[in-house]
Design a protein around this motif. Structure first.
Motif, PDB file in Angstrom:
ATOM      1  N   LEU A  35       2.310  15.959   8.242  1.00 16.13           N
ATOM      2  CA  LEU A  35       2.219  13.842   8.020  1.00 16.13           C
ATOM      3  C   LEU A  35       1.310  13.887   6.894  1.00 16.13           C
ATOM      4  O   LEU A  35      -0.150  14.312   7.353  1.00 16.13           O
ATOM      5  N   VAL A  36       1.218  13.335   6.265  1.00 16.37           N
ATOM      6  CA  VAL A  36       1.048  12.663   5.121  1.00 16.37           C
ATOM      7  C   VAL A  36       0.503  11.420   5.832  1.00 16.37           C
ATOM      8  O   VAL A  36       0.848  10.329   4.793  1.00 16.37           O
ATOM      9  N   ILE A  37      -0.552  11.049   5.185  1.00 20.49           N
ATOM     10  CA  ILE A  37      -1.151   9.661   5.772  1.00 20.49           C
ATOM     11  C   ILE A  37      -2.285   9.094   4.530  1.00 20.49           C
ATOM     12  O   ILE A  37      -2.447  10.017   4.402  1.00 20.49           O
ATOM     13  N   PRO A  67       0.430  -1.051   0.306  1.00 25.20           N
ATOM     14  CA  PRO A  67       0.466  -0.015  -0.190  1.00 25.20           C
ATOM     15  C   PRO A  67       1.075   1.581   0.231  1.00 25.20           C
ATOM     16  O   PRO A  67       1.820   1.328   0.590  1.00 25.20           O
ATOM     17  N   PRO A  68       0.159   2.780  -0.227  1.00 26.66           N
ATOM     18  CA  PRO A  68       1.074   3.847   0.030  1.00 26.66           C
ATOM     19  C   PRO A  68       1.159   3.864   0.710  1.00 26.66           C
ATOM     20  O   PRO A  68       0.783   3.627   1.789  1.00 26.66           O
ATOM     21  N   LEU A  69       2.493   4.458   1.307  1.00 27.34           N
ATOM     22  CA  LEU A  69       3.237   4.646   2.702  1.00 27.34           C
ATOM     23  C   LEU A  69       2.787   6.286   3.464  1.00 27.34           C
ATOM     24  O   LEU A  69       2.720   7.235   2.253  1.00 27.34           O
ATOM     25  N   THR A  70       2.450   5.793   4.718  1.00 25.18           N
ATOM     26  CA  THR A  70       2.786   7.418   4.620  1.00 25.18           C
ATOM     27  C   THR A  70       4.011   8.107   4.858  1.00 25.18           C
ATOM     28  O   THR A  70       5.252   7.471   5.562  1.00 25.18           O
ATOM     29  N   THR A  71       4.324   9.698   4.340  1.00 25.56           N
ATOM     30  CA  THR A  71       5.208   9.921   4.907  1.00 25.56           C
ATOM     31  C   THR A  71       5.520  11.753   5.407  1.00 25.56           C
ATOM     32  O   THR A  71       4.090  11.833   6.141  1.00 25.56           O
ATOM     33  N   ILE A  72       6.598  11.798   6.122  1.00 25.23           N
ATOM     34  CA  ILE A  72       6.432  13.173   6.349  1.00 25.23           C
ATOM     35  C   ILE A  72       6.895  14.187   5.347  1.00 25.23           C
ATOM     36  O   ILE A  72       7.972  14.026   4.342  1.00 25.23           O
ATOM     37  N   LYS A  73       6.207  15.240   5.225  1.00 26.94           N
ATOM     38  CA  LYS A  73       6.764  16.636   4.066  1.00 26.94           C
ATOM     39  C   LYS A  73       7.415  17.450   4.111  1.00 26.94           C
ATOM     40  O   LYS A  73       6.927  17.701   5.388  1.00 26.94           O
ATOM     41  N   LEU A  74       8.153  17.470   4.170  1.00 27.61           N
ATOM     42  CA  LEU A  74       9.040  19.095   3.749  1.00 27.61           C
ATOM     43  C   LEU A  74       8.893  19.591   2.638  1.00 27.61           C
ATOM     44  O   LEU A  74       8.964  19.621   1.957  1.00 27.61           O
ATOM     45  N   LEU A  75       8.864  21.377   3.947  1.00 28.14           N
ATOM     46  CA  LEU A  75       9.147  22.379   2.570  1.00 28.14           C
ATOM     47  C   LEU A  75      10.823  22.498   2.116  1.00 28.14           C
ATOM     48  O   LEU A  75      11.446  23.367   2.669  1.00 28.14           O
TER      49      LEU A  75
END
Length: 50
Positions: free
Chosen positions: A44-46, A6-14
């Motif tokens: 947090l990109v869930i 499945p698509p993984l949860t990630t952390i988005k940085l600017l």
């Protein structure tokens, strides 16, 4: 391009903020200013992996 299933949860940085902060830190180091704690804004990109 590869995708995870499945698509993984990630952390988005600017990226722009990260680059500007890196330049500020480099200039502080060159000018021998003391280091200070810095924090980047994150989001947090869930996705379906949670």
């Amino acid at each position: 391009m590869l995708f995870n299933n499945p698509p993984l949860t990630t952390i988005k940085l600017l990226k722009q903020q990260e680059g500007m902060m890196a330049v500020d830190m480099l200039l502080d180091s060159i000018n021998e200013k003391p280091s200070e704690l810095r924090r980047l804004e994150t989001e947090l990109v869930i996705r379906k992996s949670v």
